[in-house]
Design an enzyme around this catalytic site. Structure first.
Site, PDB file in Angstrom:
ATOM      1  N   ALA A 186      -1.885   5.673   1.724  1.00 48.82           N
ATOM      2  CA  ALA A 186      -3.060   4.811   1.836  1.00 48.82           C
ATOM      3  C   ALA A 186      -3.199   4.214   3.231  1.00 48.82           C
ATOM      4  O   ALA A 186      -2.232   4.014   3.964  1.00 48.82           O
ATOM      5  CB  ALA A 186      -2.981   3.690   0.807  1.00 48.82           C
TER       6      ALA A 186
ATOM      7  N   ARG B  58      -4.114   4.758  -8.422  1.00 47.57           N
ATOM      8  CA  ARG B  58      -3.577   6.074  -8.823  1.00 47.57           C
ATOM      9  C   ARG B  58      -3.674   6.269 -10.332  1.00 47.57           C
ATOM     10  O   ARG B  58      -3.988   7.358 -10.815  1.00 47.57           O
ATOM     11  CB  ARG B  58      -2.130   6.216  -8.368  1.00 47.57           C
ATOM     12  CG  ARG B  58      -1.961   6.501  -6.883  1.00 47.57           C
ATOM     13  CD  ARG B  58      -0.504   6.681  -6.524  1.00 47.57           C
ATOM     14  NE  ARG B  58       0.234   5.424  -6.534  1.00 47.57           N
ATOM     15  CZ  ARG B  58       1.536   5.322  -6.796  1.00 47.57           C
ATOM     16  NH1 ARG B  58       2.225   6.384  -7.127  1.00 47.57           N
ATOM     17  NH2 ARG B  58       2.128   4.148  -6.746  1.00 47.57           N
TER      18      ARG B  58
ATOM     19  N   LEU C 260       0.858  -1.179   0.000  1.00 44.97           N
ATOM     20  CA  LEU C 260       0.000   0.000   0.000  1.00 44.97           C
ATOM     21  C   LEU C 260       0.897   1.232   0.000  1.00 44.97           C
ATOM     22  O   LEU C 260       1.929   1.250   0.682  1.00 44.97           O
ATOM     23  CB  LEU C 260      -0.891   0.026   1.244  1.00 44.97           C
ATOM     24  CG  LEU C 260      -2.170  -0.814   1.232  1.00 44.97           C
ATOM     25  CD1 LEU C 260      -2.819  -0.776   2.610  1.00 44.97           C
ATOM     26  CD2 LEU C 260      -3.140  -0.330   0.180  1.00 44.97           C
ATOM     27  N   ASP C 261       0.507   2.263  -0.748  1.00 45.21           N
ATOM     28  CA  ASP C 261       1.270   3.513  -0.748  1.00 45.21           C
ATOM     29  C   ASP C 261       1.297   4.106   0.663  1.00 45.21           C
ATOM     30  O   ASP C 261       0.369   3.882   1.453  1.00 45.21           O
ATOM     31  CB  ASP C 261       0.632   4.525  -1.697  1.00 45.21           C
ATOM     32  CG  ASP C 261       0.641   4.045  -3.144  1.00 45.21           C
ATOM     33  OD1 ASP C 261       1.577   3.321  -3.509  1.00 45.21           O
ATOM     34  OD2 ASP C 261      -0.285   4.416  -3.887  1.00 45.21           O
ATOM     35  N   PRO C 262       2.326   4.894   0.999  1.00 43.46           N
ATOM     36  CA  PRO C 262       2.357   5.533   2.329  1.00 43.46           C
ATOM     37  C   PRO C 262       1.095   6.341   2.631  1.00 43.46           C
ATOM     38  O   PRO C 262       0.618   6.346   3.761  1.00 43.46           O
ATOM     39  CB  PRO C 262       3.593   6.439   2.247  1.00 43.46           C
ATOM     40  CG  PRO C 262       4.503   5.720   1.288  1.00 43.46           C
ATOM     41  CD  PRO C 262       3.580   5.122   0.252  1.00 43.46           C
TER      42      PRO C 262
END
Length: 327
Positions: A57, A194, A53-55
Site C-alpha cells: 500500500a 483486503r 499500511l501493508d507493504p
C-alpha cells in the site's frame, strides 16, 4: 588483491522533537520501515505511526514524534478512506498481489447493477474475517508470523463499520480488458480492505484480491499535505529547519477530542497527578488546554464532572508562556 577500507557508519545523534508528519508511504516498505527512515531523517529520539499500511500500500501514514506519540493510540481508531484496485478471478493467501495464488476461477459476465448490489451487501455494520496474514496478535505474536511458519491460523469474524464501498470504474472489465474493478472505501477502525475485496470476489462468484491500495486520508487529516521520502530527503539536504517546517503541531491531531481549558494552578495540579473537582463537561476523554492556548494532554471527565489527568505532555507543569509549536 587489495580491499577497500570500510567507511565507518555515521552514528545518528538523536534529539527531542515533537510534532506530526503526514508521510506518503511508498509501496514496498512496511509501515515500521517507513517510520524508521523518517525518524532517522529527522533525528527524532521517539517516534510511532498510527495504523499500519501493508507493504504493497501507499498513501497517508501519520507519524508521531516525541510527545505526539501519546495521542497515537487515539488516532488508530479514526475513520479512514482508501482507493483500491481489485483483480477478479484469483484468490491469494494474503488477499493481495504479494501473496501466493490459492485458486483461479473464470470471471462471469458482470454488469454495473450486479457489482453495485455486491458492494451494498458489504456496506454498513458488517461481520468481517481479517486476513490470516495480518498484524493482529495472538499470544503476543502477529498472525503473519504464525502463518509464515505454516501454522494453522484460525481468525474469528468481528464487527466493523464500512461507511462507503463504491465502484469508481469497471471500464477495464467491461471493455474486455483486465478483470479489474476500481473502488473507493471509507471505513472505521479495524476494517481490512483486503478482506472487503476478498469477500466482494466471493459475492461475485469468482474470487478477488487487492492489486493496488492507497490510503487517501485519516481523521482528522481529511485533506492532508503529504510528504514523500524523496521530498523529505531533498529538504534535509537544505537543512533541518526546512525539514521541520513539514511538521504539524500536536494540536492538529487532537481536534476529535472535546476541548477543556484550565488555569495555571489547575494545570500544575493535573501535572502532579491530582484530579480536579468541578463541573467539567462532557464526560469521557478530553483534550486539556492551558491558559496560553497550548494543549497540555489528555484527561478524562467522570460522570460527576471531575477531571482526571490521563496522558499529559512534558510541558503541562509549566505555568508560564509555552513555546511556540511547529508551524
Amino acid at each position: 588483491m587489495t580491499h577497500k577500507p570500510r567507511t565507518p557508519a555515521v552514528k545518528v545523534k538523536f534529539r527531542k522533537l515533537d510534532g506530526i508528519l503526514l508521510l506518503d508511504k511508498p509501496s514496498g516498505l512496511s509501515s515500521n520501515q517507513a517510520l524508521q527512515r523518517v525518524r532517522h531523517l529527522f533525528r527524532a529520539e521517539k517516534g510511532g505511526h498510527t495504523g499500519s499500511l501493508d507493504p504493497l500500500a501507499t498513501g497517508l501514514l501519520p507519524v508521531c514524534f516525541g510527545e505526539a506519540t501519546k495521542i497515537a493510540g487515539g488516532l488508530l481508531g479514526s475513520r479512514k478512506a482508501y482507493d483500491t484496485v481489485a483483480r477478479l478471478g484469483t484468490t491469494t493467501d494474503t488477499d493481495d498481489a504479494e501473496g501466493q495464488p490459492l485458486r483461479e476461477r473464470p470471471v462471469p459476465a458482470l454488469d454495473i447493477a450486479t457489482i453495485d448490489a455486491a458492494l451494498r451487501s458489504l456496506t454498513g455494520r458488517i461481520r468481517q474475517r481479517p486476513p490470516i496474514y495480518s498484524a493482529l496478535k495472538r499470544g503476543g505474536e502477529p498472525l503473519y508470523a504464525k502463518a509464515r511458519r505454516g501454522e494453522d491460523v484460525e481468525v474469528e469474524e468481528r464487527e466493523v463499520d464500512v461507511h462507503a464501498f463504491e465502484l469508481q470504474s469497471a471500464a477495464d472489465l467491461l471493455d474486455a480488458g483486465a478483470p479489474l474493478l476500481r473502488l473507493h472505501v471509507e471505513c472505521g477502525s479495524g476494517t481490512y480492505v483486503r478482506s472487503l475485496v476478498r469477500d466482494l470476489g466471493e459475492a461475485l462468484g469468482c474470487g478477488a484480491h487487492v492489486a493496488e491500495l492507497r490510503r487517501l486520508w485519516v481523521d482528522p487529516f481529511r485533506e492532508p499535505r503529504m510528504w514523500t521520502l524523496e521530498a523529505l530527503q531533498a529538504l534535509a539536504a537544505r537543512g533541518e529547519s526546512s525539514l521541520e517546517a513539514c511538521l504539524l503541531p500536536i494540536e492538529a491531531g487532537m481536534t476529535a477530542w472535546p476541548e477543556i481549558r484550565v488555569d495555571a494552578a489547575q494545570a500544575r495540579r493535573l501535572a502532579q497527578g491530582q484530579s480536579l473537582s468541578g463541573d467539567f463537561r462532557p464526560a469521557g476523554e478530553v483534550a486539556v488546554y492551558g491558559e496560553q492556548g497550548r494543549v497540555l494532554g489528555l484527561g478524562h471527565v467522570d460522570p460527576e464532572g471531575r477531571l482526571r489527568p490521563q496522558r499529559l505532555f512534558a510541558w503541562a507543569a509549566q505555568s508560564g508562556p509555552q513555546p511556540d509549536p511547529p508551524q
